[in-house]
Design an enzyme around this catalytic site. Structure first.
Site, PDB file in Angstrom:
ATOM      1  N   SER A   1     -62.295  19.590 -22.655  1.00 31.55           N
ATOM      2  CA  SER A   1     -60.922  19.353 -23.096  1.00 31.55           C
ATOM      3  C   SER A   1     -60.302  20.616 -23.711  1.00 31.55           C
ATOM      4  O   SER A   1     -60.207  21.636 -23.043  1.00 31.55           O
ATOM      5  CB  SER A   1     -60.885  18.164 -24.063  1.00 31.55           C
TER       6      SER A   1
ATOM      7  N   ASP B   1     -56.788  12.424 -14.580  1.00 30.37           N
ATOM      8  CA  ASP B   1     -57.291  12.704 -15.931  1.00 30.37           C
ATOM      9  C   ASP B   1     -56.646  11.767 -16.952  1.00 30.37           C
ATOM     10  O   ASP B   1     -55.425  11.711 -17.082  1.00 30.37           O
ATOM     11  CB  ASP B   1     -56.980  14.163 -16.280  1.00 30.37           C
TER      12      ASP B   1
ATOM     13  N   HIS C   1     -61.945  11.649 -18.622  1.00 33.36           N
ATOM     14  CA  HIS C   1     -61.662  12.904 -19.316  1.00 33.36           C
ATOM     15  C   HIS C   1     -62.954  13.399 -19.954  1.00 33.36           C
ATOM     16  O   HIS C   1     -63.541  12.710 -20.786  1.00 33.36           O
ATOM     17  CB  HIS C   1     -60.593  12.678 -20.394  1.00 33.36           C
TER      18      HIS C   1
END
EC number: 3.1.1.-
Length: 394
Positions: free
Chosen positions: A174, A270, A337
């Site tokens: 991330s 995502d 994610h």
């Protein structure tokens, strides 16, 4: 009970404890106190921290530096809120961290990297390790020093043996995966010229996307991050020399001029980007997307068409990756994610697959040059049966 029996009982207890600790993969925290004097500190001024599991055997001179994710803060209020959590202060960080996935220490679940020196860099600056503001406002006492934190950790690891690296990976999840892209070429330059150095971004390919209002809320958001943290001078000059600094928070604008090989692991749908790039709450005034963006099965036909359009945006943004042979791409059609942080999604039997390959196989083969990997999944959010429920490892 005799002294000998007591000693045997004591040793037995210690052995059980050791087995428990090793079995959980728990790695103790290291506080980098020496960085404080250099001004390399978390938002609250506390020392940066990382977890370090030493390499062994054939991996003793191989290093993987993995940066934790956790979003960003855009103003004094949001950064102040982080100060009292592990995302803004090492005082609140857990003392041990279980390593798994790309950081896993078991050969059967992480065959290519299990015995490397494996480091997880904790995230406590809110800027993807790009902040560098000298002044500290006495009113809020916030330190915007993410870039210094990153460099201080890397310098410390160099002293601890990374200067002798034969193989090295800079990776992240991330916001940490975005940092891996932004710092990739610098990492390559710091390491020995003889080393094989590559970077891996897991769910860090945030696109300069158009949201449901027709605007680009994410660009406005990133411009606030860059302005507050003084990120401009820490971003790749190859990008900032051509466009506004906030545009250099988007990998699609940075990757074209990158010199170091990069592997991108990302979900075409995502889950973070669907929520925050495509349908951010700030532009979804009537909350029509509230249910859809959390569960694509709850989307209307019109919303699904818009979600499909987001994938098209993602595909265009990824063109600098799949147009260059030295780069790798694992783009699945999951609503997820960060998919490399757990053994289940990294290499597990029920983890996501693209072109009959698990993520660990794709990355390992690419890193060692056994085979190239640039694979794009089938086009709809329900077409891949190997996609798990939403994954948010960090």
């Amino acid at each position: 009970m005799s002294l000998m029996e007591k000693l045997k009982q004591c040793w037995s207890s210690l052995l059980v404890l050791a087995v428990v600790v090793i079995g959980t993969g728990a790695v103790p925290i290291t506080y980098l106190q020496s960085a404080v004097a250099k001004g390399a500190v978390c938002l609250d001024g506390s020392a940066p921290a990382y977890h370090f599991d030493k390499g062994f055997g054939s991996g003793v001179n191989n290093w993987i530096v993995h940066m934790e994710g956790g979003g960003w803060c855009t103003d004094v209020a949001s950064c102040s809120a982080r100060k009292n959590t592990m995302k803004g202060s090492s005082k609140f960080m857990n003392k041990d961290f279980g390593f798994s996935g790309i950081l896993g220490g078991k050969q059967n679940t992480n065959p290519d990297f299990y015995n490397w020196n494996r480091i997880k860099v904790r995230y406590c600056d809110g800027s993807s390790f790009t902040g560098n503001v000298e002044a500290v406002n006495p009113a809020n006492k916030l330190f915007f020093r993410g870039a210094r934190v990153w460099r201080a950790v890397i310098d410390d690891l160099m002293v601890k043996g990374m200067k002798n690296a034969q193989n090295a990976i800079l990776s992240g999840c991330s916001a940490g995966a975005l940092a891996a892209i932004l710092h990739c070429d610098t990492f390559r330059a710091i390491l020995p010229p003889t080393a094989r150095v590559k970077c891996v971004s897991d769910a860090g390919y945030f696109i300069h996307g158009t949201d449901i209002s027709g605007g680009s809320y994410i660009q406005t958001y990133y411009s606030k991050v860059v302005a507050l943290h003084g990120s401009a001078k820490s971003l790749p000059v190859s990008c900032t020399s051509k466009m506004k600094p906030e545009l250099c928070f988007f990998p699609q604008n940075v990757v074209p001029s990158m010199r170091t090989p990069l592997f991108v692991i990302n979900a075409a749908f995502d889950s973070w980007q669907i929520k925050n790039v495509l349908a951010p709450t700030a532009v979804d005034k009537r909350k029509e997307w509230k249910n859809c963006k959390l569960d694509l099965k709850k989307c209307t036909a019109a919303q699904l068409k818009t979600v499909q359009g987001f994938r098209d945006q993602m595909m265009r943004a990824l063109s600098p990756v799949h147009s260059t042979p030295s780069r790798g791409l694992f783009l699945d059609s999951c609503h997820a994610h960060c998919q490399g942080g757990s053994a289940a999604s990294w290499s597990g039997a029920k983890g996501p697959q693209v072109a009959n390959s698990k993520i660990s196989q794709a990355v390992g083969n690419w890193f060692y040059g056994r085979s190239a990997f640039q694979k794009i999944d089938c086009p709809s959010p329900i077409c891949n049966p190997t996609c798990p429920a939403i994954s948010t490892d960090e």
